[in-house]
Write a protein that holds these residues in place. Structure first.
Motif, PDB file in Angstrom:
ATOM      1  N   ALA A  62       0.834  -1.202   0.000  1.00  0.00           N
ATOM      2  CA  ALA A  62       0.000   0.000   0.000  1.00  0.00           C
ATOM      3  C   ALA A  62       0.867   1.249   0.000  1.00  0.00           C
ATOM      4  CB  ALA A  62      -0.935  -0.002   1.212  1.00  0.00           C
ATOM      5  N   ALA A  63       1.913   1.247   0.819  1.00  0.00           N
ATOM      6  CA  ALA A  63       2.828   2.388   0.886  1.00  0.00           C
ATOM      7  C   ALA A  63       3.529   2.594  -0.455  1.00  0.00           C
ATOM      8  CB  ALA A  63       3.842   2.188   2.006  1.00  0.00           C
ATOM      9  N   GLU A  64       3.954   1.492  -1.070  1.00  0.00           N
ATOM     10  CA  GLU A  64       4.611   1.589  -2.378  1.00  0.00           C
ATOM     11  C   GLU A  64       3.687   2.203  -3.415  1.00  0.00           C
ATOM     12  OE1 GLU A  64       5.727  -2.455  -3.167  1.00  0.00           O
ATOM     13  OE2 GLU A  64       7.406  -2.401  -1.734  1.00  0.00           O
ATOM     14  N   LEU A  65       2.391   1.944  -3.272  1.00  0.00           N
ATOM     15  CA  LEU A  65       1.403   2.482  -4.210  1.00  0.00           C
ATOM     16  C   LEU A  65       0.942   3.889  -3.825  1.00  0.00           C
ATOM     17  CD1 LEU A  65      -0.695  -0.755  -4.839  1.00  0.00           C
ATOM     18  CD2 LEU A  65       0.844   0.393  -6.453  1.00  0.00           C
ATOM     19  N   GLY A  66       1.473   4.417  -2.714  1.00  0.00           N
ATOM     20  CA  GLY A  66       1.190   5.798  -2.360  1.00  0.00           C
ATOM     21  C   GLY A  66       0.126   6.037  -1.314  1.00  0.00           C
ATOM     22  N   ASP A  67      -0.302   5.005  -0.588  1.00  0.00           N
ATOM     23  CA  ASP A  67      -1.342   5.196   0.418  1.00  0.00           C
ATOM     24  C   ASP A  67      -0.726   5.626   1.746  1.00  0.00           C
ATOM     25  OD1 ASP A  67      -4.193   5.031   1.162  1.00  0.00           O
ATOM     26  OD2 ASP A  67      -3.453   3.520   2.558  1.00  0.00           O
ATOM     27  N   ALA A  68      -1.100   6.808   2.213  1.00  0.00           N
ATOM     28  CA  ALA A  68      -0.549   7.350   3.463  1.00  0.00           C
ATOM     29  C   ALA A  68      -0.935   6.493   4.660  1.00  0.00           C
ATOM     30  CB  ALA A  68      -1.019   8.787   3.660  1.00  0.00           C
ATOM     31  N   GLU A  69      -2.154   5.988   4.698  1.00  0.00           N
ATOM     32  CA  GLU A  69      -2.589   5.153   5.823  1.00  0.00           C
ATOM     33  C   GLU A  69      -1.753   3.878   5.908  1.00  0.00           C
ATOM     34  OE1 GLU A  69      -4.662   5.788   8.242  1.00  0.00           O
ATOM     35  OE2 GLU A  69      -5.737   7.516   7.484  1.00  0.00           O
ATOM     36  N   GLY A  70      -1.476   3.274   4.761  1.00  0.00           N
ATOM     37  CA  GLY A  70      -0.657   2.070   4.734  1.00  0.00           C
ATOM     38  C   GLY A  70       0.764   2.357   5.193  1.00  0.00           C
ATOM     39  N   ALA A  71       1.325   3.484   4.743  1.00  0.00           N
ATOM     40  CA  ALA A  71       2.677   3.863   5.153  1.00  0.00           C
ATOM     41  C   ALA A  71       2.730   4.107   6.659  1.00  0.00           C
ATOM     42  CB  ALA A  71       3.133   5.105   4.393  1.00  0.00           C
ATOM     43  N   LEU A  72       1.730   4.807   7.180  1.00  0.00           N
ATOM     44  CA  LEU A  72       1.700   5.071   8.615  1.00  0.00           C
ATOM     45  C   LEU A  72       1.567   3.776   9.406  1.00  0.00           C
ATOM     46  CD1 LEU A  72       1.582   6.875  11.103  1.00  0.00           C
ATOM     47  CD2 LEU A  72      -0.859   7.218  10.636  1.00  0.00           C
ATOM     48  N   ALA A  73       0.672   2.910   8.985  1.00  0.00           N
ATOM     49  CA  ALA A  73       0.473   1.646   9.699  1.00  0.00           C
ATOM     50  C   ALA A  73       1.758   0.826   9.714  1.00  0.00           C
ATOM     51  CB  ALA A  73      -0.666   0.852   9.066  1.00  0.00           C
TER      52      ALA A  73
END
Length: 149
Positions: A73-84
């Protein structure tokens, strides 16, 4: 970071059917809908599936698998995924504790204006975990988070 990290809160994205099903406790339906969205490279769908594995909702609890979903998710640009994922690195849940990796992920989310990510990044600057200790920068991020609610 034990005791100071604010948790990521995955929230529904508008009329996203997977999130609506999730919010209504229909976890298997949410999973099925999210898996279809993953095929279209939907970053939020990756985050939702990650959360389901992180909390054992409709699927067996599997923190390592949750981290993999959050990573994508983070690789695809999702801030929530990066934070989690950043919080998982900070706490050593499902991954080996790594404050530098935590800071990288949290900062990625904070750059989007995400208030919770900015709060956590501020705490990292205050504690010197993952970021150089800097009270001024810490206060900046925490103030931003407070102003954004």
């Amino acid at each position: 970071m034990p005791g100071i990290a604010a948790k990521a809160a995955v929230t529904p994205a508008g009329d996203d059917a997977a999130y609506i099903a999730f919010d209504n406790g229909q976890f298997l339906t949410a999973l099925s809908l999210a898996e279809k969205a993953v095929e279209k490279r939907d970053p939020q769908a990756h985050t939702l599936i990650g959360r389901m594995y992180a909390e054992g909702l409709g699927v067996p609890l599997d923190l390592k698998l949750a981290a993999q979903w959050y990573q994508r998710a983070a690789e695809l640009g999702d801030a929530e995924g990066a934070l989690a994922l950043g919080l998982m690195f900070a706490e050593g849940r499902g991954v080996q504790r790594n404050y530098n990796a935590a800071a990288d992920m949290v900062e990625r989310a904070a750059r989007t204006g995400h208030p919770t990510a900015n709060y956590n990044l501020g705490m990292m600057f205050l504690s010197g975990k993952g970021k150089p200790e800097n009270a001024y920068r810490g206060a900046q991020h925490i103030t931003y988070a407070a102003e954004k609610g």
